[in-house]
Design an enzyme around this catalytic site. Structure first.
Site, PDB file in Angstrom:
ATOM      1  CG  HIS A 103      -2.248   0.540   0.809  1.00  0.00           C
ATOM      2  ND1 HIS A 103      -3.518   0.398   1.574  1.00  0.00           N
ATOM      3  CD2 HIS A 103      -2.708   1.302  -0.294  1.00  0.00           C
ATOM      4  CE1 HIS A 103      -4.603   1.106   0.927  1.00  0.00           C
ATOM      5  NE2 HIS A 103      -4.073   1.732  -0.029  1.00  0.00           N
ATOM      6  CG  ASP A 149      -5.968  -0.199   4.559  1.00  0.00           C
ATOM      7  OD1 ASP A 149      -6.010  -1.353   5.434  1.00  0.00           O
ATOM      8  OD2 ASP A 149      -5.162   0.126   3.912  1.00  0.00           O
ATOM      9  CG  HIS A 189      -4.269  -1.862   8.676  1.00  0.00           C
ATOM     10  ND1 HIS A 189      -4.333  -2.648   7.743  1.00  0.00           N
ATOM     11  CD2 HIS A 189      -3.933  -2.355  10.163  1.00  0.00           C
ATOM     12  CE1 HIS A 189      -3.819  -4.212   8.738  1.00  0.00           C
ATOM     13  NE2 HIS A 189      -3.536  -3.819   9.759  1.00  0.00           N
ATOM     14  CG  ASP A 236      -2.361   2.005   5.265  1.00  0.00           C
ATOM     15  OD1 ASP A 236      -2.255   1.286   6.324  1.00  0.00           O
ATOM     16  OD2 ASP A 236      -2.976   1.304   4.248  1.00  0.00           O
ATOM     17  CG  HIS A 253       2.513  -1.635   4.371  1.00  0.00           C
ATOM     18  ND1 HIS A 253       1.957  -2.834   4.269  1.00  0.00           N
ATOM     19  CD2 HIS A 253       3.040  -1.578   5.827  1.00  0.00           C
ATOM     20  CE1 HIS A 253       1.928  -3.495   5.354  1.00  0.00           C
ATOM     21  NE2 HIS A 253       2.767  -2.692   6.228  1.00  0.00           N
ATOM     22  CG  ASP A 277      -4.880  -2.979   2.425  1.00  0.00           C
ATOM     23  OD1 ASP A 277      -4.808  -4.233   2.402  1.00  0.00           O
ATOM     24  OD2 ASP A 277      -3.798  -2.422   3.096  1.00  0.00           O
ATOM     25  CG  ASP A 307      -5.483  -5.060   5.253  1.00  0.00           C
ATOM     26  OD1 ASP A 307      -6.501  -4.148   5.157  1.00  0.00           O
ATOM     27  OD2 ASP A 307      -4.358  -4.914   5.406  1.00  0.00           O
ATOM     28  CD  GLU A 334      -0.212  -4.452   1.764  1.00  0.00           C
ATOM     29  OE1 GLU A 334       0.263  -5.321   2.053  1.00  0.00           O
ATOM     30  OE2 GLU A 334       0.293  -3.323   1.987  1.00  0.00           O
TER      31      GLU A 334
END
Ligand SMILES: [Mn+2]
Length: 340
Positions: free
Chosen positions: A120, A143, A145, A147, A160, A251, A253, A296
């Site tokens: 990312h 995402d 997260h 980031d 990332h 992302d 994830d 990712e």
């Protein structure tokens, strides 16, 4: 009349945007198999895996024109020592500069840019290039997260986990001078950023999100409101002032690891497959989607071939949703019912 009543039934998904036909879009694919924004091998294989799952044919099958710009080649740096805590700075800066130029070329050619990562950290160059080509953007960041660590708040030093800090105007004064980063100019305003799917946010990131007043739909809001209301509110929020081209940075994830386990930093309690695809279907309907990152996907993090296939096919379905695929089915306007 019959057609009149059908039109009345067709309520736009997002009240500020009009419905677009699910075909006739033009897609430019960039492969960015770059992995030095994080420590795990394998994420550099993402672009070729996503291609091998049939992305191009499937996009063409739903009426898109597709140009594949191939895989970017990235410069190697022999002595890329950490700067402070930040790792692989020179490699990440150089790779993103290259990516920014590639995205600008794709936008100049008139396509919606699709950047296949890679990790990312590549959002830095993708967003920078997109903005350099089209001007002010809205960013939808999907995402687990946030980031948004700065080089000085990052607990790990992995870039990332930091990309948004480099592109937000509001954080410009918090970013130290870094080798190969001088070309980056902040280009996104915090009020033009919306997060969806957050569930693993560092305290320093949470502080920044509150300080900047960023719009966040964490998994709590997804649970509370449901994904359709989250998307309606996302579009209302982003188009309240001016309708800007949308940059979707997705992302994998964000989706639950039971569906997309082959990724570097999985977090339990994520989006379902259906919620994950709904997000891209909804953004597709706005007609404003101008660039997409899909990052990712890491085949070496799957324990079985089934783990990898599930992750890759979900990534492809998210991308197809961005370009008009609807789960109710699609057909081209030229279809005729055969006469006996
Ligand atoms: Mn991310």
């Amino acid at each position: 009349s019959r057609s009149r009543s059908l039109q009345q039934l067709a309520v736009p998904v997002c009240r500020h945007h009009r419905h677009l036909p699910p075909s006739g879009r033009s897609v430019g694919i960039i492969g960015a198999g770059f992995s030095k924004g994080q420590p795990r091998d394998g994420v550099e294989r993402g672009p070729d895996l996503i291609r091998a799952a049939g992305l191009r044919d499937k996009l063409q099958g739903q009426g898109c024109a597709v140009k594949d710009y191939g895989n970017l080649a990235f410069e190697e740096f022999a002595n890329d020592e950490p700067v402070g805590r930040v790792k692989n700075v020179r490699s990440v800066g150089s790779a993103n500069q290259r990516l920014s130029e590639a995205v600008q070329a794709v936008k100049r050619d008139g396509h919606t840019s699709v950047m296949l990562g890679g990790d990312h950290s590549l959002a830095i160059g993708s967003i920078h290039g997109h903005s350099a080509a089209v001007g002010e953007l809205s960013v939808v960041w999907v995402d687990a997260h946030a980031d948004i660590n700065t080089p000085l708040t990052s607990p790990t030093g992995n870039i990332h986990g930091q990309p948004l800090s480099y592109v937000l105007y509001e954080l410009q004064s918090k970013i130290p001078v870094l080798p190969n980063f001088s070309w980056i100019k902040p280009c996104v305003s915090a009020k033009d950023l919306v997060y969806i799917g957050l569930r693993d946010v560092d305290p320093s990131e949470h502080h920044l999100l509150k300080l900047l007043g960023v719009k966040v739909f964490s998994m709590t809001e997804v649970d509370q409101l449901g994904v359709s209301k989250v998307m309606e509110e996302t579009c209302d929020y982003l188009s309240a002032r001016v309708k800007k081209p949308i940059h979707l940075s997705y992302d994998i994830d964000a989706i639950d690891p039971s569906v997309t386990p082959a990724t570097g930093t999985p977090v339990v309690g994520g989006l379902s497959y259906r919620e994950g695809v709904y997000i891209s279907e909804h953004l597709s309907q706005t007609g404003l989607l101008s660039a997409v990152d899909l990052v990712e996907v890491n085949p070496l993090r799957g324990r079985t071939e089934q783990d990898v296939q599930s992750t890759v096919h979900t990534a492809v379905d998210v991308l197809l949703g961005c370009f008009g695929r609807r789960r109710e089915g699609n057909h081209s306007p030229s279809h005729r019912v055969p006469e006996p």
